[in-house]
Design an enzyme around this catalytic site. Structure first.
Site, PDB file in Angstrom:
ATOM      1  N   CYS A  35       1.079  -1.207  -0.128  1.00 10.32           N
ATOM      2  CA  CYS A  35       0.335  -0.303  -0.151  1.00 10.32           C
ATOM      3  C   CYS A  35       0.599   1.445  -0.431  1.00 10.32           C
ATOM      4  O   CYS A  35       0.707   2.566  -0.431  1.00 10.32           O
ATOM      5  CB  CYS A  35      -0.915   0.160   0.781  1.00 10.32           C
ATOM      6  SG  CYS A  35      -2.042  -2.138   1.148  1.00 10.32           S
ATOM      7  N   ILE A  36       2.073   0.914   0.976  1.00  7.82           N
ATOM      8  CA  ILE A  36       2.835   2.646   0.884  1.00  7.82           C
ATOM      9  C   ILE A  36       3.935   2.489  -0.321  1.00  7.82           C
ATOM     10  O   ILE A  36       4.489   3.577  -0.462  1.00  7.82           O
ATOM     11  CB  ILE A  36       3.429   2.269   1.943  1.00  7.82           C
ATOM     12  CG1 ILE A  36       4.649   0.823   1.956  1.00  7.82           C
ATOM     13  CG2 ILE A  36       2.245   2.323   2.887  1.00  7.82           C
ATOM     14  CD1 ILE A  36       5.552   1.179   3.339  1.00  7.82           C
TER      15      ILE A  36
END
Length: 363
Positions: free
Chosen positions: A356-357
């Site tokens: 996600c990052i």
């Protein structure tokens, strides 16, 4: 300069490559929000440094950082990580960044999707989100890549591709009325195929239980290579995740991809359910308009939420009892890559994990 294009990637001969294809780099964004990250975001920042450091030995990493945090982030990150001043609302580059595409002769373009903080005013996680919605254009400007600006709401974590025409997503997310309520399922499919340069969409049902993104597929399942999918799994029939994973497995094993292949499904154990502790919740500042972090809430942990770099996989470590087994399974699925585990609970407390990052830039 990044030019805005009026056609579609598919019409222009561009496609989204799989994440296991070669990379030119990786983008991340620095966590800062005290109303999402505990203790002034300091623990999360340390985790982001660990992730960036692990990736940067394989893929060049660029970290987007606000002016207020620029000097401190630069000092904390290794010299191998490029630091660029870019304003954001939070730190989820997978979802706010562009989708990078490749075409004939090595040309690259990017898709600048519309972003509404995972649901806008109907279930979104914070408001406003206008700075996040501008991030993709800024990344593409830095990369010198022309872009397709789309009115379609989509986060990068809601899709996976095999690079050979197949898209994997979930109904829970992309058919949610808080994303593109004016579009039918068929129209949503057409947008995916046109803007990812793909041929077929495989729909799973729900994402990981209690995932606040409305069920992003990147927390549930991903392609290890064409024809092979890793799936989050639990044998515990009393766990709500069990029925979700059983349904996903049934759909995957019955599916045929864009090349006419059946799919091999590799099961990856889910970490044990992990609630937010009272101490962790107390460290987050409560602000109106932002999803609160409450003690006792179940975190949507998943080992499938990893980043595939050139020559290595950087994966989250979330459960001492199951970390080793999950690492071995993922290593078996990527035999040509070194698997590096990073303790990632601090990232999970913010609502996501390593995939996600991060956002890869294809070579």
């Amino acid at each position: 300069m990044s030019t805005v294009l009026g056609s579609t990637p598919k019409a222009d001969g561009f496609r989204m490559p799989a994440e296991f294809e070669p990379h030119a780099g990786c983008w991340m964004a620095w966590p800062e929000r005290p109303d999402n990250w505990r203790d002034g975001a300091a623990p999360a920042q340390r985790s982001y440094v660990e992730v960036a450091s692990a990736i940067s030995t394989a893929d060049p990493v660029t970290m987007a950082v606000s002016d207020a945090w620029f000097e401190r982030a630069r000092a904390a990150l290794p010299d191998s990580v490029r630091v660029v001043e870019v304003s954001t609302d939070d730190a989820w580059m997978r979802d706010i960044g562009p989708t990078l595409l490749v075409g004939d002769g090595g040309a690259r373009r990017g898709v600048d999707w519309r972003f509404n903080a995972w649901g806008g005013l109907e279930g979104g996680l914070y408001s406003p989100w206008d700075r996040d919605d501008r991030v993709a254009a800024k990344v593409l400007e830095v990369e010198g890549v022309d872009r397709y600006r789309v009115s379609f709401v989509l986060e990068g974590g809601s899709i996976h591709v095999d690079g050979e025409g197949t898209v994997l997503t979930t109904e829970e997310c992309l058919l949610n009325h808080n994303r593109n309520p004016e579009l039918s399922r068929e129209e949503i499919e057409r947008h995916l195929l046109d803007y990812l340069g793909a041929e077929k969409v495989l729909w799973l049902g729900q994402g990981v239980y209690e995932d606040e993104t409305d069920g992003h597929v990147d927390n549930l399942a991903c392609f290890a290579r064409p024809g092979v999918v890793l799936l989050t799994w639990t044998d515990d029939e009393s766990d709500p995740q069990h029925a979700i994973s059983v349904d996903a497995r049934r759909r995957l094993e019955a599916a045929v991809d864009a090349r006419g292949r059946g799919l091999e499904v590799i099961l990856v154990p889910a970490p044990a359910p992990a609630p937010v502790s009272a101490e962790e919740a107390a460290g987050v500042v409560s602000v109106e308009g932002t999803l609160p972090r409450l003690a006792g809430e179940r975190l949507a942990g998943s080992y499938v939420n990893f980043y595939v770099a050139d020559g290595r996989v950087v994966m989250p470590l979330l459960d001492e009892v199951r970390d080793e087994e999950a690492t071995a399974i993922i290593a078996g699925a990527f035999p040509d890559r070194e698997v590096v585990g990073i303790p990632a609970r601090e990232i999970l407390l913010g609502g996501g994990n390593i995939h996600c990052i991060t956002q890869q830039v294809p070579r």
